[in-house]
Scaffold this motif. Sequence first.
Motif, mmCIF file in Angstrom:
data_model
loop_
_atom_site.group_PDB
_atom_site.id
_atom_site.type_symbol
_atom_site.label_atom_id
_atom_site.label_comp_id
_atom_site.label_asym_id
_atom_site.label_seq_id
_atom_site.Cartn_x
_atom_site.Cartn_y
_atom_site.Cartn_z
ATOM 1 N N ASP A 167 6.665 4.403 8.273
ATOM 2 C CA ASP A 167 5.406 4.209 7.555
ATOM 3 C C ASP A 167 4.251 4.290 8.539
ATOM 4 N N GLU A 168 3.596 5.411 8.573
ATOM 5 C CA GLU A 168 2.475 5.647 9.480
ATOM 6 C C GLU A 168 2.751 5.100 10.880
ATOM 7 N N PRO A 169 3.812 5.588 11.509
ATOM 8 C CA PRO A 169 4.217 4.949 12.769
ATOM 9 C C PRO A 169 3.229 5.202 13.902
ATOM 10 N N GLY B 192 -1.024 11.766 1.346
ATOM 11 C CA GLY B 192 -1.853 11.481 0.188
ATOM 12 C C GLY B 192 -2.951 10.533 0.608
ATOM 13 N N PRO B 193 -3.993 10.447 -0.207
ATOM 14 C CA PRO B 193 -5.100 9.563 0.174
ATOM 15 C C PRO B 193 -4.670 8.104 0.160
ATOM 16 N N SER B 194 -5.479 7.273 0.784
ATOM 17 C CA SER B 194 -5.167 5.856 0.878
ATOM 18 C C SER B 194 -5.028 5.249 -0.513
ATOM 19 N N GLY B 195 -3.995 4.450 -0.693
ATOM 20 C CA GLY B 195 -3.817 3.763 -1.971
ATOM 21 C C GLY B 195 -3.075 4.568 -3.004
ATOM 22 N N CYS B 196 -2.570 5.757 -2.622
ATOM 23 C CA CYS B 196 -1.929 6.590 -3.630
ATOM 24 C C CYS B 196 -0.487 6.173 -3.881
ATOM 25 N N GLY B 197 0.056 5.278 -3.067
ATOM 26 C CA GLY B 197 1.410 4.799 -3.334
ATOM 27 C C GLY B 197 2.472 5.275 -2.366
ATOM 28 N N LYS B 198 2.071 5.854 -1.257
ATOM 29 C CA LYS B 198 3.049 6.332 -0.276
ATOM 30 C C LYS B 198 3.917 5.190 0.238
ATOM 31 N N SER B 199 3.237 4.129 0.703
ATOM 32 C CA SER B 199 3.985 3.003 1.251
ATOM 33 C C SER B 199 4.858 2.374 0.189
ATOM 34 N N THR B 200 4.332 2.259 -0.993
ATOM 35 C CA THR B 200 5.099 1.632 -2.065
ATOM 36 C C THR B 200 6.385 2.408 -2.320
ATOM 37 N N LEU B 201 6.251 3.710 -2.367
ATOM 38 C CA LEU B 201 7.430 4.544 -2.612
ATOM 39 C C LEU B 201 8.442 4.374 -1.480
ATOM 40 N N THR C 281 2.368 9.486 6.295
ATOM 41 C CA THR C 281 1.231 9.612 7.215
ATOM 42 C C THR C 281 -0.044 9.993 6.477
ATOM 43 N N HIS C 282 -1.137 9.713 7.136
ATOM 44 C CA HIS C 282 -2.434 10.201 6.680
ATOM 45 C C HIS C 282 -2.771 11.506 7.350
ATOM 46 N N ASP C 283 -2.098 11.706 8.481
ATOM 47 C CA ASP C 283 -2.538 12.711 9.422
ATOM 48 C C ASP C 283 -1.899 14.050 9.090
ATOM 49 N N SER D 280 5.490 -1.152 -11.157
ATOM 50 C CA SER D 280 4.349 -1.865 -11.744
ATOM 51 C C SER D 280 4.185 -3.195 -11.029
ATOM 52 N N TYR D 281 2.933 -3.539 -10.806
ATOM 53 C CA TYR D 281 2.627 -4.917 -10.389
ATOM 54 C C TYR D 281 2.009 -5.577 -11.596
ATOM 55 N N GLY D 282 2.765 -6.441 -12.230
ATOM 56 C CA GLY D 282 2.270 -7.025 -13.463
ATOM 57 C C GLY D 282 2.041 -5.918 -14.471
ATOM 58 N N GLU E 122 0.529 -0.152 -13.451
ATOM 59 C CA GLU E 122 1.560 0.712 -12.888
ATOM 60 C C GLU E 122 0.949 1.494 -11.746
ATOM 61 N N VAL E 123 1.560 1.464 -10.579
ATOM 62 C CA VAL E 123 0.984 2.184 -9.440
ATOM 63 C C VAL E 123 1.793 3.431 -9.078
ATOM 64 N N ILE E 124 3.047 3.491 -9.500
ATOM 65 C CA ILE E 124 3.844 4.708 -9.321
ATOM 66 C C ILE E 124 4.280 5.151 -10.708
HETATM 67 N N1 LIG Z 1 1.370 -6.530 -4.334
HETATM 68 C C1 LIG Z 1 0.582 -5.684 -5.005
HETATM 69 N N2 LIG Z 1 0.007 -6.062 -6.155
HETATM 70 C C2 LIG Z 1 -0.777 -5.210 -6.837
HETATM 71 N N3 LIG Z 1 -1.066 -3.975 -6.441
HETATM 72 C C3 LIG Z 1 -0.520 -3.530 -5.297
HETATM 73 C C4 LIG Z 1 0.325 -4.367 -4.524
HETATM 74 N N4 LIG Z 1 0.701 -3.655 -3.421
HETATM 75 C C5 LIG Z 1 0.127 -2.454 -3.536
HETATM 76 N N5 LIG Z 1 -0.612 -2.369 -4.646
HETATM 77 C C6 LIG Z 1 -1.385 -1.200 -5.103
HETATM 78 O O1 LIG Z 1 -0.523 -0.121 -5.134
HETATM 79 C C7 LIG Z 1 -1.204 1.059 -4.746
HETATM 80 C C8 LIG Z 1 -0.399 1.796 -3.695
HETATM 81 O O2 LIG Z 1 -0.396 1.046 -2.500
HETATM 82 P P1 LIG Z 1 0.279 1.623 -1.179
HETATM 83 O O3 LIG Z 1 0.285 0.559 -0.180
HETATM 84 O O4 LIG Z 1 1.572 2.222 -1.529
HETATM 85 O O5 LIG Z 1 -0.735 2.743 -0.759
HETATM 86 P P2 LIG Z 1 -0.622 3.747 0.470
HETATM 87 O O6 LIG Z 1 -0.546 5.094 -0.129
HETATM 88 O O7 LIG Z 1 0.441 3.353 1.387
HETATM 89 O O8 LIG Z 1 -2.014 3.576 1.127
HETATM 90 P P3 LIG Z 1 -2.376 3.578 2.686
HETATM 91 O O9 LIG Z 1 -2.423 5.001 3.064
HETATM 92 O O10 LIG Z 1 -3.734 2.964 2.702
HETATM 93 O O11 LIG Z 1 -1.356 2.807 3.380
HETATM 94 C C9 LIG Z 1 -2.562 0.633 -4.279
HETATM 95 O O12 LIG Z 1 -3.492 0.986 -5.268
HETATM 96 C C10 LIG Z 1 -2.471 -0.846 -4.148
HETATM 97 O O13 LIG Z 1 -3.679 -1.434 -4.506
#
Ligand SMILES: Nc1ncnc2c1ncn2[C@@H]1O[C@H](COP(=O)(O)OP(=O)(O)OP(=O)(O)O)[C@@H](O)[C@H]1O
Lengths: 362, 384, 378
Positions: A158-160, A36-45, A192-194, A12-14, A17-19
């Motif tokens: 991460d998307e190298p 997964g599509p952009s913003g789905c949380g791949k990088s976060t995970l 990856t996106h690809d 969670s960010y504040g 919850e993103v994951i």
């Molecule tokens: N510091 C943060 N504060 C709040 N929300 C965040 C923060 N960092 C990421 N997010 C949110 O978490 C979600 C997942 O982000 P993440 O970077 O993991 O996406 P991604 O799957 O890697 O996307 P991409 O393919 O574009 O890299 C996004 O909706 C993003 O807006």
Amino acid sequence: MSGVLMKNIRKSYGATEVIHGIDLEIESGEFVVFVGPSGCGKSTLLRMIAGLESISDGDMYIGAERVNDIPPSQRGIAMVFQSYALYPHMSVFDNMAFGMRIAKRPREEIDRRVKEAAEILRLTPYLDRLPKALSGGQRQRVAIGRAIVRNPKVFLFDEPLSNLDAALRVATRIEIAKLKESMPNSTMIYVTHDQVEAMTLADRIVVLSAGRIEQVGAPIELYERPANLFVAQFIGSPAMNVQRAKIEKTGESTTINLGKRKADLPIPSPGQLAGADVHLGVRPEDLTIASNGGGLMDGRVNIVESLGEVTNVYLDVENAPQPIVVKLPGVQRFARGEIVSVAAQPSKMHLFNENGRSLLYL
Amino acid sequence: MALSQTSAAPVASETRLVSTLTTAFVTLTVMAAGLAASVAVAVAGYVLIDFVFPDSKLLDAALVMVLGVAACFGYFWASNKLLDTLYPASGAHVAANLTKANAVRPWLFLGPAVIVVGLYLAYPVVNSIWLSFHGPSGETWAGTSNYEWLARDGGFRESVRNNILWLIVVPAATTFFGLIAAALTDRIAWGNIAKSLIFMPMAISFVGASVIWKFIYDYRPAGSEQIGLLNAIVTGLGGDPQAWITVPFWNNFFLMVVLIWIQTGFAMVILSAALRGIPEETIEAAVIDGASPFQIFYKIKVPQIWATIAVVWTTITILVLKVFDIVLAMTNGQWGTQVLANYMFDWMFRGLDFGRASTIALVIMLMVAPIMAWNIYETKKGTK
Amino acid sequence: MNTVVGTRPALTWAVHIAVFVLVAIWTIPTLGILISSFRDKDQIVTSGWWTALAPAERNIVARAAPPSEAVEENGRWVLRGNVFGEASGSVSAFGISIQRPTEFAPGVTAETRDGETVAVGENGDYIITYPEQPEGERGQRLFVTTLEPPKFTTENYETVLFSEGIGQSFINTLTVTIPATVIPILIAAYAAYALAWMEFPGRALLLATIVGLIVVPLQMALIPLLRLYNDIGVGKSFIGIWLAHTGFGLPLAIYLLRNYMAGLPREILESARVDGASDFEIFRKIILPLSFPALASFAIFQFLWVWNDLLVATVFLGNNEEQLVMTGRLRELLGSRGGNWEILSASAFVAIIVPIVVFFALQRYLVRGLLAGSVKGG
Ligand SMILES: Nc1ncnc2c1ncn2[C@@H]1O[C@H](COP(=O)(O)OP(=O)(O)OP(=O)(O)O)[C@@H](O)[C@H]1O
Ligand SMILES: [Mg+2]
């Protein structure tokens, strides 16, 4: 022994919850790709695995150790970033040696390991250069080299390749595949996106959407037996066609009604689905042009994309939420507005219920 | 790194309190130890070298410098090393150690800055307010008498009048010349050299500039050879030489010239960057629409850099409010050229009245604060 | 922009001329001081510096030999000599009364009311004849206008550096400036890193407070600090002024550096963290080298600011020989030696040469710094 295990991982960010609770087991030595599509949380995970992002809830294990509170440098991981993240003021050698220097390893060991990694990645001639004097592909190899030198249990990418041009991307992709082959014991997690990268590199693909896992499986499994509409449409290009249908007969095989036509599919369906609305999915490459009127659907030709090796024909079809795409081999000619009929083998068709779940997985 | 939530709330808040206190304690101890160690080493070094080479002035100055700087480096090094020793990043409690070290370290980094800024900027504000209600030496309570005095004081009124003159003329003239210089130098091949030369007075101190301009304004009685450039020109054109900096009222403008001369380069550099940041397309569109170069400048370019002009203007305004050196060096406030900053200085060192001087300082701050706040706000908006 | 087809050449010329005039106005004052500082001290006060290359016209009043030394020649009493004495020069005009000092051309014989004749040659030789034997020891006054060749000298510099105390002030200024530049940068860099990249409670508030303190005018801090210094016994010392400059420079430094550091790519820092670097190591090995442009630009700012400062130095350092800095010395000279332009110009030039050299050498960084945060409040 050095796999990664996630139990109900949340982030969670504040208040947001993103994951939303990820359970995943990655075997030691496996090559796993997150798509997964952009913003789905791949990088976060991935960053939670690395320790660059704190884990809000759940447990993360690398090997047998719970790593929630362990700092990145002690988790036995190495990370390759999309932007390379090379230290711009250090030579290639120093970039690769940085970690070991911080760990105060003996000089000879640093020298040897950096040289080895450089050898593997054919970077030896560039060891004295600054990153700015390298091409994009070379920089990415340095970033990978820096990871190799750490001799990690788990590699994180991460998307190298996404900053590289198309040709280089293919070359580097093959390089990564070889790298994996030469290090069968290291676990690799790759974002990856690809799709091509995902399909070619992965032992298993994890499809994520909006912070949840949609499906985990081998590439061909995801392609042939997608668990839901999301995965079905995400894997494969152009995306799978979807057409509305109604179930007429359930049982060992299922008969659906497309309005004008009917089809019998070798997919078992439970009795309570009789008469239910479903989605029929057919991949563009599985569609063929049928002799007039004999196909599954009829459509009016709207756009024709000739790519040389294939021709994509976009048809406007009654009831279809989106244009139906047909991918035909070679160069084919169609007139705009022409009515064509398309057909597919029943074994190549997919059925999804109202909620998008595949009937195979009910 | 955020810790994972625990369910037992009261226990958690108690442990948090304990850990906060521990963090604070460790922070202070490590900071103090680091500071003490580095200062001790510096002083020891000084004593030692002073003992070996007694009375060498040059060496002494160099030594004081090196040790002063070294002590500062020493603090950061020593305190961080100490922290690393206290919570080593290896062994059995790596995770706990790192968490603890991470809680302390930001404060080690920030400590000196917070202390110095607090002492040199925050404390004076509070103290000045307090002093402004006290008598000359700051001991006796004086109520609002300093403020009442200020309201009736002729010198203060003169300073305010002059400050207002400065506030109107200097920012306007500086911005104007800066804009002209920026616009013109951007159009020619040797523009960068020209820019450097116009910018150069920025490097000259106000006092140095005062000497330079006093030489320009130098006055010799009529009939003798004028060595001041201005009087030479005036007499060359058939006029009478003047002692420019003593001509009442107008002398203010001769002092302002010095500041304008110094600051134009600053305005030029900023405005030139802004001008170059204007999208080419808007200018090309205007050219195609048939606008003349002057029209393009006033109707297309200037409106687009309005925010930057405002920032330049206010920055110079703030500077003007604090201008002190030029007046001190050229006239010391005589002949009706007094300004607030110099007046305050006068009361501080000649009048020896800290109460009144502080009151004047507060007036300056009250005038600066809103402009500064707006300036920062504008700059931030611009850079985003 | 200036490649648009059909740009009028007349306009281009106007631009060139306008820029030239601007540049001239902005450089001539400095040039005047520079040239004057190398001129002979007598020439400075007799002719404008812009005539420095032309022979200087100078009025001198010479006194002829005492009349009693006149000798008789052909019935008149004659006195010979040279107006320059031992030296040499060239006479452009002479006169015998103070009202008309340039009445006669060289070689012309002037006659006075009482029958004397006076002639001054171009080389300064004069002949005075008297009808009778003159008496008295007071020689005739001769007003001579000479043309002296331009004289340039480094004497002024020798004077100010070694006997006017500018040398000592120079050292004092250096002693103030170098630590007062390095210390704030160091402290600000650490603080800026913490504010940009470290996590701790109250970070945003602290940043806002520090930046907000930019508004405090320097003058306001003087009295409280002076009292504090006297109370704790720091008095007027170098350490006191270093810390004062540090305090006054910090808010802007932190503001600039934090903005810069926050713009560095996050991945690089994360990479270093994965590589096992602690914050202290990341700061020293990654942040400091990468922030060089910002550090340099602030360093130049602070250097110029401290070097050129008069106020802080006047308040926190003494006025004695040991502690007076350049700006203070210059101001003192302006008061005490207001008319001695040879001293003032040379001193001024010594005072401004270092910042000007720094300025020209590092202009690039200065401009970058200005653009990054045009809010120098002081
Ligand atoms: N510091 C943060 N504060 C709040 N929300 C965040 C923060 N960092 C990421 N997010 C949110 O978490 C979600 C997942 O982000 P993440 O970077 O993991 O996406 P991604 O799957 O890697 O996307 P991409 O393919 O574009 O890299 C996004 O909706 C993003 O807006
Ligand atoms: Mg991402």
